[in-house]
Design a protein around this motif. Structure first.
Motif, PDB file in Angstrom:
ATOM      1  N   ALA A   1      21.193 -26.847 -30.518  1.00  0.00           N
ATOM      2  CA  ALA A   1      22.739 -26.582 -31.351  1.00  0.00           C
ATOM      3  C   ALA A   1      23.454 -27.297 -31.026  1.00  0.00           C
ATOM      4  O   ALA A   1      23.404 -27.484 -29.377  1.00  0.00           O
ATOM      5  N   LYS A   2      24.622 -27.765 -32.028  1.00  0.00           N
ATOM      6  CA  LYS A   2      25.992 -28.552 -31.194  1.00  0.00           C
ATOM      7  C   LYS A   2      25.856 -27.388 -30.508  1.00  0.00           C
ATOM      8  O   LYS A   2      27.677 -27.387 -29.292  1.00  0.00           O
TER       9      LYS A   2
ATOM     10  N   ALA B   1      15.965 -19.116 -28.222  1.00  0.00           N
ATOM     11  CA  ALA B   1      15.599 -19.656 -27.151  1.00  0.00           C
ATOM     12  C   ALA B   1      14.176 -20.484 -27.224  1.00  0.00           C
ATOM     13  O   ALA B   1      13.590 -19.400 -26.043  1.00  0.00           O
ATOM     14  N   ASP B   2      14.449 -21.388 -26.401  1.00  0.00           N
ATOM     15  CA  ASP B   2      13.168 -21.615 -25.778  1.00  0.00           C
ATOM     16  C   ASP B   2      12.834 -22.192 -24.308  1.00  0.00           C
ATOM     17  O   ASP B   2      13.137 -23.078 -23.798  1.00  0.00           O
ATOM     18  N   LYS B   3      13.212 -21.039 -23.993  1.00  0.00           N
ATOM     19  CA  LYS B   3      13.258 -20.528 -22.713  1.00  0.00           C
ATOM     20  C   LYS B   3      12.875 -19.472 -22.426  1.00  0.00           C
ATOM     21  O   LYS B   3      12.818 -18.184 -23.109  1.00  0.00           O
ATOM     22  N   PRO B   4      11.959 -18.740 -20.937  1.00  0.00           N
ATOM     23  CA  PRO B   4      11.995 -17.803 -20.255  1.00  0.00           C
ATOM     24  C   PRO B   4      12.903 -16.747 -20.520  1.00  0.00           C
ATOM     25  O   PRO B   4      13.812 -17.349 -19.621  1.00  0.00           O
ATOM     26  N   ALA B   5      13.185 -15.430 -20.166  1.00  0.00           N
ATOM     27  CA  ALA B   5      13.621 -14.493 -20.335  1.00  0.00           C
ATOM     28  C   ALA B   5      14.581 -15.103 -18.007  1.00  0.00           C
ATOM     29  O   ALA B   5      16.018 -14.631 -18.169  1.00  0.00           O
TER      30      ALA B   5
ATOM     31  N   VAL C   1      19.481 -20.729 -31.489  1.00  0.00           N
ATOM     32  CA  VAL C   1      18.923 -21.195 -32.263  1.00  0.00           C
ATOM     33  C   VAL C   1      19.211 -20.018 -33.262  1.00  0.00           C
ATOM     34  O   VAL C   1      18.409 -18.602 -32.430  1.00  0.00           O
ATOM     35  N   SER C   2      20.159 -19.777 -34.142  1.00  0.00           N
ATOM     36  CA  SER C   2      20.492 -18.013 -35.060  1.00  0.00           C
ATOM     37  C   SER C   2      18.986 -17.791 -35.149  1.00  0.00           C
ATOM     38  O   SER C   2      18.596 -18.149 -36.052  1.00  0.00           O
TER      39      SER C   2
ATOM     40  N   TYR D   1      16.544 -13.327 -28.312  1.00  0.00           N
ATOM     41  CA  TYR D   1      17.330 -12.454 -27.268  1.00  0.00           C
ATOM     42  C   TYR D   1      18.332 -12.037 -28.193  1.00  0.00           C
ATOM     43  O   TYR D   1      19.563 -12.621 -29.663  1.00  0.00           O
ATOM     44  N   ALA D   2      18.430 -10.671 -27.826  1.00  0.00           N
ATOM     45  CA  ALA D   2      19.515  -9.803 -28.753  1.00  0.00           C
ATOM     46  C   ALA D   2      21.057 -10.009 -27.872  1.00  0.00           C
ATOM     47  O   ALA D   2      21.007  -9.820 -26.218  1.00  0.00           O
TER      48      ALA D   2
END
Length: 443
Positions: free
Chosen positions: A213-214, A261-265, A287-288, A327-328
């Motif tokens: 996202a921008k 998010a497309d990432k591991p924690a 992304v929301s 992710y919260a």
């Protein structure tokens, strides 16, 4: 409104809230994660915060009433707008040309007028007195400088005119010049529900679901776009009498805000404060998740009253929800405030034809705005079954003029994705990383 009046009115309400709370500057500054001197400057009117998020947190810490929150935001908008105009005016003031020989207070008309630009390929003509020796040497130098400056300005102007006149205007071949990323905000020209012509609709990110996202901050819509249906150039003559500031990463409360998010924690940074959310989203390509909370500040550009007739939701693309981690933003065990704001609306992006509906107890459009009386609208967009690109169209009217403004994330659609079944994570207080949600033991 004069700058000192706008800033003073804003600071006066801040001081009133602070004094009523009984909390010291030091205590408030520590809870707001800012220096005591900075908080002093805000409350004394010596500075206006660039972002509204710390102001809202301060007001909530001081137990501000809903009406006071609305009034505080209104005063901040006015103070921020005046400061912005002052900054723009300072930036546009041309510095004195080094070596021009023009002393302080010397009229510009005393210098020789610039010569006309030469035709393409022709060498610039020498000034009449450049080599003749006529007149004192300083006069010859000033004349030569003025002529050369005129030639340079004319050449740059001709180059800009040529670039603008070229068909397409860009390298991507779509005639948009920049791929539509920074098109003027104006009439969207929607021809069917949820669709828009390629030339005016916000670009969809459907081609690259994993694109970040921008998230670079709130978008300010320009005010020189033509109203809907206006002939070319009319907007530049009359001007659109209303602006919209969109904050796509505002938080109703940390407890309600999540991101995919497309990432591991292990590669994720800790949750940000609200004012750092846009940068955090951009850094992680996030992304929301589940819902997105927008804060829209609508303000007139002059004293005339502008009627905001409505906000229409437009969908630019729908796909299957993102298969990313969830992710919260809230730290486990931390209480969450918040509540329904005035001018609050909700929309379900899962609907075939999403539309805004007022939250209970809130009025519906139309509303009126002017330069001294802005409005703030809060939009909660929810989704569970899709990954949605979407934007808003704001319809306005003023006298015999009317038009439509496209409201998006700085030239790109807002993006909200469902999060059902996705691995969810939280960040414990005092912890050093993200853990699966629900596994934190609260003492």
């Amino acid at each position: 409104m004069p700058e000192h009046t706008a800033a003073a009115d804003f600071a006066a309400l801040l001081r009133e809230l602070k004094d009523r709370s009984g909390l010291s500057y030091g205590v408030l500054a520590k809870r707001l994660h800012m220096s005591t001197s900075t908080l002093h400057r805000y409350c004394n009117g010596d500075a206006v915060p660039a972002d509204y998020a710390p102001v809202e947190r301060l007001a909530r810490l001081c137990k501000a009433h809903p009406e006071e929150l609305v009034e505080l935001h209104r005063r901040w908008v006015l103070a921020d707008a005046v400061r912005g105009r002052k900054g723009a005016a300072a930036a546009e003031t041309p510095p004195e040309e080094a070596g021009s020989g023009t002393g302080p207070g010397q009229a510009a008309s005393e210098a020789a007028p610039p010569a006309e630009a030469p035709s393409a390929g022709a060498p610039p003509a020498a000034p009449a007195d450049a080599d003749t020796g006529a007149g004192p040497a300083p006069t010859r130098r000033r004349t030569r400088t003025a002529v050369l400056a005129g030639i340079a300005v004319a050449a740059v102007t001709a180059g800009v005119a040529l670039a603008v006149g070229l068909p397409g205007g860009g390298s991507d071949g779509d005639g948009d010049g920049d791929g539509g990323r920074h098109r003027p905000v104006g009439a969207a020209g929607v021809t069917a529900e949820g669709t828009a012509p390629t030339s005016s609709s916000p670009p969809s990110s459907a081609a690259s679901p994993s694109s970040p996202a921008k998230g670079t901050g709130p978008a300010r819509t320009p005010v020189d776009s033509a109203p809907a249906g206006a002939p070319s150039g009319e907007g530049q003559k009359s001007g659109v009498p209303v602006t919209v500031r969109a904050e796509p990463y505002a938080w109703e409360s940390p407890c309600s805000q999540r991101y995919l998010a497309d990432k591991p924690a292990s590669e994720m940074k800790p949750p940000p404060l609200e004012e750092g959310a846009a940068a955090w989203v951009a850094a992680h390509g996030a992304v929301s998740s589940g819902q997105q909370y927008l804060r829209l500040t609508v303000q007139g550009t002059g004293p005339e009253t502008v009627v905001v007739d409505g906000l229409t939701v437009r969908v630019a693309g729908k796909r299957a929800p993102l298969a990313w981690n969830d992710y919260a933003m809230a730290y486990p065990g931390v209480g969450c405030g918040g509540g329904v704001q005035t001018r609050a609306f909700a929309v379900s992006l899962d609907s075939a034809r999403p539309s805004l509906t007022p939250e209970p107890g809130n009025e519906d459009f139309p509303f009126k705005v002017s330069e001294s009386d802005p409005e703030v609208y809060y939009v909660t967009a929810s989704v569970s079954a899709y990954d949605v690109d979407w934007y808003l169209e704001l319809k306005w009217s003023s006298g015999d003029r009317s038009g439509t403004l496209t409201v998006d994330d700085e030239g790109r659609p807002f993006r909200t994705s469902g999060n059902k079944g996705r691995p969810a994570y939280e960040f414990p207080i005092g912890g050093d990383g993200w853990v699966p949600e629900g596994t934190t033991k609260l003492e």
